[in-house]
Design a protein around this motif. Structure first.
Motif, PDB file in Angstrom:
ATOM      1  N   ARG A 127      29.177 -40.792  -9.148  1.00 47.86           N
ATOM      2  CA  ARG A 127      30.059 -41.492  -8.203  1.00 47.86           C
ATOM      3  C   ARG A 127      31.130 -40.550  -7.665  1.00 47.86           C
ATOM      4  O   ARG A 127      31.471 -40.598  -6.479  1.00 47.86           O
ATOM      5  CB  ARG A 127      30.700 -42.692  -8.891  1.00 47.86           C
ATOM      6  CG  ARG A 127      29.738 -43.868  -9.118  1.00 47.86           C
ATOM      7  CD  ARG A 127      30.505 -45.143  -9.400  1.00 47.86           C
ATOM      8  NE  ARG A 127      29.624 -46.289  -9.503  1.00 47.86           N
ATOM      9  CZ  ARG A 127      29.285 -46.885 -10.641  1.00 47.86           C
ATOM     10  NH1 ARG A 127      29.765 -46.413 -11.783  1.00 47.86           N
ATOM     11  NH2 ARG A 127      28.493 -47.923 -10.655  1.00 47.86           N
ATOM     12  N   THR A 177      27.800 -42.266  -5.277  1.00 48.40           N
ATOM     13  CA  THR A 177      26.790 -43.285  -5.552  1.00 48.40           C
ATOM     14  C   THR A 177      26.348 -43.170  -7.002  1.00 48.40           C
ATOM     15  O   THR A 177      26.744 -42.245  -7.720  1.00 48.40           O
ATOM     16  CB  THR A 177      25.580 -43.115  -4.611  1.00 48.40           C
ATOM     17  OG1 THR A 177      24.703 -44.232  -4.763  1.00 48.40           O
ATOM     18  CG2 THR A 177      24.821 -41.826  -4.895  1.00 48.40           C
ATOM     19  N   THR A 178      25.535 -44.110  -7.447  1.00 45.06           N
ATOM     20  CA  THR A 178      25.048 -44.092  -8.826  1.00 45.06           C
ATOM     21  C   THR A 178      23.864 -43.133  -8.957  1.00 45.06           C
ATOM     22  O   THR A 178      23.233 -42.778  -7.946  1.00 45.06           O
ATOM     23  CB  THR A 178      24.593 -45.494  -9.254  1.00 45.06           C
ATOM     24  OG1 THR A 178      23.462 -45.876  -8.457  1.00 45.06           O
ATOM     25  CG2 THR A 178      25.709 -46.511  -9.084  1.00 45.06           C
ATOM     26  N   HIS A 223      20.900 -43.788 -10.046  1.00 43.13           N
ATOM     27  CA  HIS A 223      19.696 -44.476  -9.565  1.00 43.13           C
ATOM     28  C   HIS A 223      19.631 -44.455  -8.039  1.00 43.13           C
ATOM     29  O   HIS A 223      18.578 -44.163  -7.456  1.00 43.13           O
ATOM     30  CB  HIS A 223      19.672 -45.916 -10.075  1.00 43.13           C
ATOM     31  CG  HIS A 223      18.523 -46.721  -9.545  1.00 43.13           C
ATOM     32  ND1 HIS A 223      17.235 -46.584 -10.022  1.00 43.13           N
ATOM     33  CD2 HIS A 223      18.460 -47.641  -8.537  1.00 43.13           C
ATOM     34  CE1 HIS A 223      16.434 -47.392  -9.361  1.00 43.13           C
ATOM     35  NE2 HIS A 223      17.147 -48.045  -8.454  1.00 43.13           N
ATOM     36  N   SER A 224      20.760 -44.744  -7.401  1.00 47.05           N
ATOM     37  CA  SER A 224      20.777 -44.762  -5.933  1.00 47.05           C
ATOM     38  C   SER A 224      20.558 -43.364  -5.371  1.00 47.05           C
ATOM     39  O   SER A 224      19.887 -43.199  -4.340  1.00 47.05           O
ATOM     40  CB  SER A 224      22.100 -45.334  -5.425  1.00 47.05           C
ATOM     41  OG  SER A 224      22.232 -46.687  -5.811  1.00 47.05           O
ATOM     42  N   TYR A 225      21.101 -42.354  -6.044  1.00 45.91           N
ATOM     43  CA  TYR A 225      20.887 -40.973  -5.587  1.00 45.91           C
ATOM     44  C   TYR A 225      19.411 -40.614  -5.686  1.00 45.91           C
ATOM     45  O   TYR A 225      18.842 -40.041  -4.760  1.00 45.91           O
ATOM     46  CB  TYR A 225      21.722 -40.011  -6.426  1.00 45.91           C
ATOM     47  CG  TYR A 225      21.543 -38.557  -6.021  1.00 45.91           C
ATOM     48  CD1 TYR A 225      22.320 -38.002  -5.014  1.00 45.91           C
ATOM     49  CD2 TYR A 225      20.584 -37.752  -6.641  1.00 45.91           C
ATOM     50  CE1 TYR A 225      22.154 -36.680  -4.634  1.00 45.91           C
ATOM     51  CE2 TYR A 225      20.404 -36.425  -6.256  1.00 45.91           C
ATOM     52  CZ  TYR A 225      21.196 -35.901  -5.257  1.00 45.91           C
ATOM     53  OH  TYR A 225      21.016 -34.596  -4.878  1.00 45.91           O
ATOM     54  N   MET A 229      16.886 -42.618  -5.645  1.00 41.37           N
ATOM     55  CA  MET A 229      16.157 -43.372  -4.627  1.00 41.37           C
ATOM     56  C   MET A 229      16.329 -42.728  -3.256  1.00 41.37           C
ATOM     57  O   MET A 229      15.362 -42.622  -2.482  1.00 41.37           O
ATOM     58  CB  MET A 229      16.669 -44.814  -4.607  1.00 41.37           C
ATOM     59  CG  MET A 229      16.000 -45.699  -3.563  1.00 41.37           C
ATOM     60  SD  MET A 229      14.236 -45.931  -3.874  1.00 41.37           S
ATOM     61  CE  MET A 229      14.317 -46.955  -5.339  1.00 41.37           C
ATOM     62  N   MET A 230      17.533 -42.290  -2.940  1.00 42.96           N
ATOM     63  CA  MET A 230      17.784 -41.647  -1.649  1.00 42.96           C
ATOM     64  C   MET A 230      16.927 -40.397  -1.499  1.00 42.96           C
ATOM     65  O   MET A 230      16.324 -40.174  -0.438  1.00 42.96           O
ATOM     66  CB  MET A 230      19.266 -41.284  -1.541  1.00 42.96           C
ATOM     67  CG  MET A 230      19.637 -40.535  -0.260  1.00 42.96           C
ATOM     68  SD  MET A 230      21.352 -39.969  -0.275  1.00 42.96           S
ATOM     69  CE  MET A 230      21.283 -38.698  -1.552  1.00 42.96           C
ATOM     70  N   HIS A 236      15.478 -49.634   1.862  1.00 42.62           N
ATOM     71  CA  HIS A 236      16.342 -48.470   2.058  1.00 42.62           C
ATOM     72  C   HIS A 236      16.678 -48.247   3.520  1.00 42.62           C
ATOM     73  O   HIS A 236      17.839 -47.972   3.857  1.00 42.62           O
ATOM     74  CB  HIS A 236      15.655 -47.226   1.481  1.00 42.62           C
ATOM     75  CG  HIS A 236      16.535 -46.010   1.470  1.00 42.62           C
ATOM     76  ND1 HIS A 236      17.510 -45.806   0.513  1.00 42.62           N
ATOM     77  CD2 HIS A 236      16.596 -44.932   2.311  1.00 42.62           C
ATOM     78  CE1 HIS A 236      18.127 -44.660   0.761  1.00 42.62           C
ATOM     79  NE2 HIS A 236      17.600 -44.110   1.836  1.00 42.62           N
TER      80      HIS A 236
END
Length: 323
Positions: A258, A263-264, A266-268, A270-271, A310
């Motif tokens: 963060r 971001t988290t 997981h979100s990183y 996924m990105m 996304h």
């Protein structure tokens, strides 16, 4: 009471001339109760270099008395700590620095329950000078005996850790390839790591004292974790696995992502996967199902849902040629 172990790296090196791997039980005697791990031993990189991967929990406290005459030892620890004595000089080996030393004998002590992840590279001192391009003139004079003297010195040359060094060490520890690819991969990565370290030594100022400058170990671990996501997007690790591999706990990993990336984890991750998928789709030549497989999805449907969530539109629109 600490279990006393004795090891002669030169004897291990001679044994490695006949085979690629020497188990610790061959060199030290029974070690099942000491090193809780699937594999613990010493691997041949070439005639002058050997690698020891640390990836275990200590089942009981132990002291390791290691003879290593004529060898420069490079130690990188990602997780855990242990105490080491070089000529009665005590030092703590941890993730704060890359440690380089060449005392003919070293004694280390590790407590029961300690989890250690890292690598030890032992390289013949003269080989570093003659074949790896190490420029001793760039080394501060006080530390030159590490590379010029058979008797060595009790002081350790310490370099700041770096995300790339942590990342390469993690790749060595985490390698799951089958033979013969495993041996080839580990040799290549070990040489890559040595090249980075020699290059950094050659950039030292010979006229300044060599001290490890204060570095943010957490930030470097987060950068290394991000590199793991980019490298392993086809099979991303869980947050718990990722935290373990870079030597952080889950909360520090999440907070660090963060702070640095906004971001988290997981979100990183996924990105990274979605950006790669979009690039593959726009380049053309691959079906959506094949793109899904390359970024770690088993089927079209799950990939399509993730892509839609996304980007706000499905993968079929990204794969259509621009007019």
């Amino acid at each position: 009471m600490h279990k006393l172990l004795t090891l002669d790296l030169r004897e291990v090196q001679r044994e490695l001339l006949r085979k690629n791997f020497v188990r610790s039980s061959e060199a030290l005697g029974p070690t099942e109760t000491i090193f809780r791990t699937k594999e613990h031993g010493y691997r041949r990189i070439d005639d002058s270099i050997l690698l020891h991967v640390l990836n275990f929990e200590a089942g009981r406290p132990y002291s390791l008395d290691m003879a290593r005459r004529g060898l420069v030892c490079i130690q990188i620890i990602i997780k855990g700590t242990y105490s080491r004595w070089l000529n009665n000089r005590a030092d703590l080996v941890n993730s704060a620095s890359i440690q380089i030393s060449n005392m003919p004998r070293a004694t280390s002590e590790t407590e029961a329950g300690m989890t250690l992840r890292g690598v030890l590279i032992a390289c013949e001192r003269q080989y570093m000078l003659d074949h790896l391009g190490l420029n001793v003139d760039c080394v501060p004079a006080a530390y030159r005996p590490i590379f010029l003297s058979e008797t060595g010195m009790a002081e350790t040359l310490k370099l700041p850790t770096s995300p790339s060094a942590i990342s390469i060490a993690d790749q060595l520890i985490s390698c799951e390839l089958a033979e013969p690819l495993k041996t080839l991969y580990i040799k290549a990565k070990t040489i890559e790591l040595i090249c980075e370290i020699v290059s950094r030594i050659n950039m030292l100022s010979a006229h300044r004292p060599c001290r490890v400058q204060s570095t943010d170990g957490k930030s470097q671990a987060i950068e290394a974790a991000a590199a793991i996501y980019r490298r392993e997007m086809f099979r991303p690790p869980t947050i718990e696995q990722l935290a373990f591999r870079v030597g952080l706990n889950r909360n520090d990993l999440t907070d660090g992502f963060r702070e640095i990336f906004g971001t988290t984890p997981h979100s990183y991750g996924m990105m990274i996967r979605m950006e790669q998928a979009q690039n593959l789709l726009r380049n053309g030549g691959l079906s959506i199902s094949e793109v899904a497989r390359r970024v770690g999805y088993e089927g079209y449907s799950s990939f399509s849902r993730a892509y839609q969530a996304h980007y706000g539109y499905g993968p079929s629109l990204s794969s259509e040629p621009e007019l």
